[in-house]
Scaffold this motif. Structure first.
Motif, short mmCIF file in Angstrom:
data_model
loop_
_atom_site.label_atom_id
_atom_site.label_comp_id
_atom_site.label_asym_id
_atom_site.label_seq_id
_atom_site.Cartn_x
_atom_site.Cartn_y
_atom_site.Cartn_z
N UNK A 133 0.81 -1.22 0.00
CA UNK A 133 0.00 0.00 0.00
C UNK A 133 0.85 1.28 0.00
N UNK A 134 2.05 1.21 0.57
CA UNK A 134 2.87 2.42 0.69
C UNK A 134 3.32 2.96 -0.66
N UNK A 135 3.30 2.13 -1.70
CA UNK A 135 3.63 2.64 -3.04
C UNK A 135 2.66 3.74 -3.46
N UNK A 136 1.41 3.57 -3.15
CA UNK A 136 0.41 4.59 -3.48
C UNK A 136 0.32 5.66 -2.39
N UNK A 137 0.37 5.23 -1.14
CA UNK A 137 0.19 6.15 -0.01
C UNK A 137 1.27 7.24 0.04
N UNK A 146 7.56 10.91 -1.70
CA UNK A 146 8.78 10.13 -1.97
C UNK A 146 9.30 10.43 -3.37
N UNK A 147 10.60 10.24 -3.57
CA UNK A 147 11.20 10.59 -4.86
C UNK A 147 10.98 9.53 -5.93
N UNK A 148 10.53 8.34 -5.53
CA UNK A 148 10.39 7.25 -6.50
C UNK A 148 8.98 7.22 -7.07
N UNK A 149 8.82 7.46 -8.36
CA UNK A 149 7.49 7.45 -8.97
C UNK A 149 7.02 6.03 -9.28
N UNK A 150 5.71 5.84 -9.22
CA UNK A 150 5.13 4.54 -9.53
C UNK A 150 4.83 4.44 -11.03
N UNK A 154 8.09 7.81 5.11
CA UNK A 154 7.55 8.38 3.86
C UNK A 154 8.09 7.68 2.61
N UNK A 155 8.81 6.59 2.79
CA UNK A 155 9.36 5.84 1.67
C UNK A 155 8.28 4.94 1.07
N UNK A 156 8.30 4.79 -0.26
CA UNK A 156 7.35 3.88 -0.88
C UNK A 156 7.63 2.43 -0.50
#
Length: 380
Positions: A250-254, A259-263, A315-317
């Motif tokens: 879930x943290x990828x979206x949250x 965070x600097x890494x885009x999905x 705050x990291x993905x």
């Protein structure tokens, strides 16, 4: 804020920190600039860097009062055994790389960096790939999103680790995607570790430290060592590791906006996972392939892992997968075993976890205490 100005701000902080071994504090403006850049199109970023700013390879020299740093080349040991993997499609990939390497035809070759802090007591050749009696070292697996190497940009980081731990730091120069896809980086890192063992370093004297994508590759290496009955490092430190290439947490979206890494969806050619995996048959179920433990270590058996310290920003993905790994290790070893130590940093993302004097001191202090205090279990 223009993208050119944002990139300029981040490059300034990177370069000043490299020159000072990470002693500058990070401002909110610089943090915002890093997040802004992370969500731009890669080709636009590279064009601005190439046309208007400092070339990425033009990094500051390290003063001798800070430490010394050398790159060296080596070849795969002819005695290195063939791979034995549990699935045929992965076995075939490893077989191809192994045979090319054995025949001396593997593109890119093998390289490693050795970094030694000026504070280390010089015993023998401090830039050689041979140990002094009883020497303990750090085996560092760098990050870079599987598509680049942070080796030149983080020289200050290796020297700081050397100064904090009192150990030399060895960094394998694994080859990256899209030119070299899975399992090339894993083969390079595994071979580098075996090279050090072959040169006389003892596994019980090695701590593996791995950052970001390096956490994925390093954990994959541990799995290979277990599968081939080779001694694993005595301890492991993971910093903001990428553990699940299916990006299912879930943290990828949250945490996308902080965070600097885009999905990017797995179907996208911009997906970090897809670039690392490489071309696949059109009928392949991508998520199923990427869930293999050698690609997503989160799904591997945790029973035989050495003691691990995990650092992750809230705050990291990657934060959810790091927490999940800690839970799985606890389930395998028991909460009272202290086999895993999870350290989370409020407000820190994938960029800021290693930026700024105060934050760096927190990471390095914890790392040093973990390496020094845990009893080392002898590995037969």
């Amino acid at each position: 804020m223009t993208m050119g100005k944002a990139i300029s701000d981040v490059l300034k902080i990177k370069h000043s920190m490299m020159a000072g071994v990470g002693d500058d504090e990070l401002t909110k403006e610089e943090e915002a600039a890093a997040i802004y850049i992370g969500h731009q199109q890669p080709e636009d970023i590279y064009k601005i860097i190439a046309d208007e700013l400092i070339p990425p390879a033009n990094t500051p020299e390290i003063a001798s009062t800070v430490g010394v740093y050398r790159e060296f080349k080596y070849k795969m040991d002819k005695k290195q055994e063939t791979y034995c993997i549990d699935e045929e499609w992965i076995q075939t990939k490893f077989d191809n790389i192994y045979m090319q390497d054995k025949e001396g035809n593997l593109d890119g070759g093998h390289g490693m960096v050795v970094a030694s802090s000026a504070s280390l007591k010089a015993t023998g050749d401090m830039l050689a790939d041979i140990p002094t009696p009883g020497e303990r070292i750090v085996f560092y697996v760098c990050g870079g999103g599987f598509i680049s190497s942070d080796i030149p940009l983080l020289r200050w980081h290796y020297l700081r680790i050397s100064a904090e731990t009192g150990q030399r730091v060895f960094v394998p120069q694994y080859n990256v995607a899209p030119g070299h896809v899975f399992p090339r980086a894993l083969h390079d890192t595994y071979t580098a570790y075996l090279h050090l063992l072959g040169r006389g370093f003892c596994a019980e004297d090695i701590t593996m430290v791995a950052l970001s994508a390096g956490g994925n590759i390093g954990m994959g290496m541990l799995r290979l060592l277990e599968m081939h009955h080779k001694p694993q490092p005595a301890k492991v430190v993971l910093i903001a590791p990428c553990l699940d290439l299916t990006f299912s947490s879930d943290s990828w979206q949250r945490n996308q906006k902080v965070c600097v890494l885009p999905y990017h969806p797995l179907e996208s050619p911009r997906s970090m996972s897809r670039m690392y995996l490489g071309p696949v048959d059109k009928n392949t179920e991508i998520a199923k392939v990427l869930s293999h433990p050698l690609l997503s270590p989160l799904f591997a058996d945790c029973a035989e892992l050495p003691p691990i310290q995990l650092h992750i920003g809230q705050n990291d993905v990657f934060v959810d997968e790091a927490i999940e790994l800690a839970k799985r290790i606890e389930e395998s070893h028991g909460k009272e075993s202290r086999h895993v130590e999870l350290i989370t940093y409020p407000g820190k993302n994938h960029y800021t976890i290693l930026r700024g004097k105060t934050q760096l001191n927190k990471v390095y202090d914890s790392m040093r205490q973990f390496i020094d205090s845990l009893p080392v279990k002898k590995i037969s």
